[in-house]
Design a protein around this motif. Sequence first.
Motif, mmCIF file in Angstrom:
data_model
loop_
_atom_site.group_PDB
_atom_site.id
_atom_site.type_symbol
_atom_site.label_atom_id
_atom_site.label_comp_id
_atom_site.label_asym_id
_atom_site.label_seq_id
_atom_site.Cartn_x
_atom_site.Cartn_y
_atom_site.Cartn_z
ATOM 1 N N LEU A 105 28.210 71.415 -23.945
ATOM 2 C CA LEU A 105 27.017 71.349 -23.109
ATOM 3 C C LEU A 105 25.948 70.461 -23.746
ATOM 4 N N LEU A 106 25.470 69.485 -22.983
ATOM 5 C CA LEU A 106 24.418 68.588 -23.454
ATOM 6 C C LEU A 106 23.056 69.251 -23.317
ATOM 7 N N LYS A 107 22.186 68.959 -24.258
ATOM 8 C CA LYS A 107 20.828 69.500 -24.145
ATOM 9 C C LYS A 107 20.030 68.678 -23.130
ATOM 10 N N LEU A 108 19.099 69.344 -22.470
ATOM 11 C CA LEU A 108 18.209 68.708 -21.499
ATOM 12 C C LEU A 108 16.799 69.247 -21.708
ATOM 13 N N PRO A 109 15.789 68.416 -21.470
ATOM 14 C CA PRO A 109 14.416 68.828 -21.795
ATOM 15 C C PRO A 109 13.813 69.853 -20.847
ATOM 16 N N LYS A 110 14.340 69.954 -19.625
ATOM 17 C CA LYS A 110 13.721 70.796 -18.605
ATOM 18 C C LYS A 110 14.735 71.771 -18.007
ATOM 19 N N PRO A 111 14.276 72.885 -17.448
ATOM 20 C CA PRO A 111 15.175 73.767 -16.694
ATOM 21 C C PRO A 111 15.775 73.020 -15.503
ATOM 22 N N TYR A 112 16.901 73.518 -15.004
ATOM 23 C CA TYR A 112 17.576 72.861 -13.884
ATOM 24 C C TYR A 112 18.341 73.881 -13.062
ATOM 25 N N ILE A 113 18.802 73.449 -11.899
ATOM 26 C CA ILE A 113 19.610 74.301 -11.006
ATOM 27 C C ILE A 113 21.065 73.865 -11.127
ATOM 28 N N VAL A 114 21.965 74.831 -11.338
ATOM 29 C CA VAL A 114 23.400 74.525 -11.370
ATOM 30 C C VAL A 114 23.989 74.819 -9.987
ATOM 31 N N PRO A 115 25.152 74.239 -9.675
ATOM 32 C CA PRO A 115 25.746 74.477 -8.350
ATOM 33 C C PRO A 115 26.131 75.934 -8.099
ATOM 34 N N GLY A 116 26.748 76.588 -9.109
ATOM 35 C CA GLY A 116 27.206 77.963 -8.933
ATOM 36 C C GLY A 116 28.697 78.085 -9.165
ATOM 37 N N GLY A 117 29.219 79.298 -9.107
ATOM 38 C CA GLY A 117 30.642 79.528 -9.345
ATOM 39 C C GLY A 117 31.055 79.072 -10.726
ATOM 40 N N ARG A 118 32.077 78.245 -10.801
ATOM 41 C CA ARG A 118 32.581 77.745 -12.082
ATOM 42 C C ARG A 118 31.702 76.626 -12.633
ATOM 43 N N PHE A 119 30.760 76.140 -11.838
ATOM 44 C CA PHE A 119 29.950 74.985 -12.234
ATOM 45 C C PHE A 119 28.628 75.454 -12.820
ATOM 46 N N ASN A 120 28.605 75.564 -14.150
ATOM 47 C CA ASN A 120 27.487 76.177 -14.860
ATOM 48 C C ASN A 120 26.736 75.145 -15.706
ATOM 49 N N GLU A 121 26.615 73.918 -15.178
ATOM 50 C CA GLU A 121 25.928 72.836 -15.864
ATOM 51 C C GLU A 121 25.225 71.965 -14.824
ATOM 52 N N PHE A 122 24.454 71.014 -15.295
ATOM 53 C CA PHE A 122 23.690 70.109 -14.430
ATOM 54 C C PHE A 122 24.626 69.045 -13.857
ATOM 55 N N PHE A 123 24.673 68.923 -12.531
ATOM 56 C CA PHE A 123 25.471 67.885 -11.875
ATOM 57 C C PHE A 123 24.555 66.863 -11.222
ATOM 58 N N TYR A 124 24.971 65.584 -11.280
ATOM 59 C CA TYR A 124 24.090 64.498 -10.854
ATOM 60 C C TYR A 124 23.824 64.491 -9.357
ATOM 61 N N TRP A 125 24.839 64.141 -8.529
ATOM 62 C CA TRP A 125 24.499 63.956 -7.112
ATOM 63 C C TRP A 125 24.243 65.285 -6.405
ATOM 64 N N ASP A 126 24.839 66.371 -6.906
ATOM 65 C CA ASP A 126 24.500 67.693 -6.381
ATOM 66 C C ASP A 126 22.987 67.913 -6.406
ATOM 67 N N SER A 127 22.358 67.439 -7.500
ATOM 68 C CA SER A 127 20.948 67.752 -7.724
ATOM 69 C C SER A 127 20.032 67.148 -6.666
ATOM 70 N N TYR A 128 20.422 66.004 -6.076
ATOM 71 C CA TYR A 128 19.608 65.436 -4.998
ATOM 72 C C TYR A 128 19.585 66.376 -3.793
ATOM 73 N N PHE A 129 20.736 66.904 -3.430
ATOM 74 C CA PHE A 129 20.828 67.770 -2.254
ATOM 75 C C PHE A 129 20.211 69.139 -2.532
ATOM 76 N N ILE A 130 20.259 69.562 -3.789
ATOM 77 C CA ILE A 130 19.519 70.756 -4.210
ATOM 78 C C ILE A 130 18.022 70.514 -4.033
ATOM 79 N N MET A 131 17.565 69.313 -4.394
ATOM 80 C CA MET A 131 16.138 68.966 -4.274
ATOM 81 C C MET A 131 15.641 69.058 -2.828
ATOM 82 N N LEU A 132 16.506 68.772 -1.863
ATOM 83 C CA LEU A 132 16.104 68.883 -0.454
ATOM 84 C C LEU A 132 15.629 70.303 -0.146
ATOM 85 N N GLY A 133 16.362 71.287 -0.666
ATOM 86 C CA GLY A 133 15.993 72.677 -0.439
ATOM 87 C C GLY A 133 14.798 73.107 -1.272
ATOM 88 N N LEU A 134 14.718 72.602 -2.499
ATOM 89 C CA LEU A 134 13.566 72.909 -3.349
ATOM 90 C C LEU A 134 12.280 72.405 -2.699
#
Length: 495
Positions: A105-134
């Motif tokens: 796991l890579l370190k990151l400076p800020k908290p983030y949202i993970v996709p869920g299920g088996r995906f317990n890390e920061f994903f790139y393009w997922d995060s844009y679509f997560i941002m729509l809901g945020l």
Amino acid sequence: MIMNKQLYINEIQALFDDVQRAEVFEDQKMMTDAVPMFPVSEINAEYEKAKGKEGFDLKDFVMANFDFLGAKISIHREGQLPIEQHIEKLWDELTRTAYEEKGTLLKLPKPYIVPGGRFNEFFYWDSYFIMLGLQVSGRVDMMENIVENCSYLIQNVGFVPNASRTHFLSRSQPPYFSLMLDLLFETTQDEKIYTQYYDTLEKEYAFWMNGEEWLDNDTCVKRVVKTKNGDMLNRYYDADNAPRPESYLIDIEDSENAEGQEFYRNIRSACESGWDFSSRWFADGEHIQTIETLNIAEVDLNSLLWHLEKTLAKSSALLNLTEKENYFTQRAAVRRQMINTYFWDEKTEFYKDYHLKKHKNTPSEHIAALYPLFLGLADSQQAESVAKNIAEKFLYQGGLVTTTKKTGQQWDLPNAWAPYQWLGFKAMKNYGFDELAEEIKNNWCKNVERVYSNTGKLMEKYNALDTETIAGGGEYPNQDGFGWTNGVYLKLKQN
């Protein structure tokens, strides 16, 4: 620098290989996410000493030497909340921090949202679509965190990896950073966002264009390619030609009857697209053994890079960098022309990928044809033809499917994925096809609501044809969480 960090997976290669081949865990991602509890040299030495002894149990050894830190996310449910309230609770449940490196796991400076299920890390393009809901939820701080984490990775790695683990340092995902800035500007109306991250935009662009100076002597260098006419396009690419650690045994088994010497790189390059996997990449349209991602220039990638060039031109103008503004404006203009030349298929009146060796469009009909409409690149006649194709071939009772072929791969018929419901809705709205946009929105949202009502879950993907079932296919079971579904659902319901 993150790039200099040695992958502990390489350091425990013999043990890792044995664990994956023995299928100690049902999901091969488990071992890639494991954190060694002792120095790796000690674990290796202990393994060499113990593995030949009578009664040795490989799984017991692994569990005694590695921590799995809740590798699978368990969603807490209080009865059956209304879906919007459940999503609001999920934002907190899916929030993670990684202020130090642990295992892969890579370190990151800020908290983030993970996709869920088996995906317990920061994903790139997922995060844009997560941002729509945020954005809908008013969580501007978390939107800013996502942008800051992407910028940190681009500054320290040179690009945003597929996900925030060391074994993804050979590839990225569809370049959405410039679109993230647009979304943040739409939310805050603060133009300084573009100037603040100007250097980051330039660095990401340099990553995708790396190697273009060598194209005179070669038709393909990393992610840049030259057509036989001398025009430059981009493709998805991965620097490594080896089994993916997270799907190690799957790749080894699939490679046995594969064609060519770069099967693993073709597999990994498809992962950079986010479409893992689809008939889109298969030479015969059916079997993963014929995967040829490296021979394809993609309409989605080139459209996103046009947006990046346009954003760089705009950011340059805000900084009064006239020479750079002209440079990126010209680059965007040329790319727009190339998108029309190489990705518009006159016969089917639809956007398709371009085969670099056959010098023609690939036969695959797929939903990435939405990108030129989503980003405003298509003319009105092209948009009308695409809309007709979408309505006739892609829209079903449960939403938009990704391709017109059913192969058992998860990015093929009959699955409907959240990102393309938003792209489809927005693309149709951009060109005045409001009725079709509403149909896309309503079909998918009703499907999400039905599954939630029946299961209490928000899924990674949905079956668009049979709305009595849950989607399947692919290398792992359908996941519950789920970041981009939550984000797109909230955004569509708001519109």
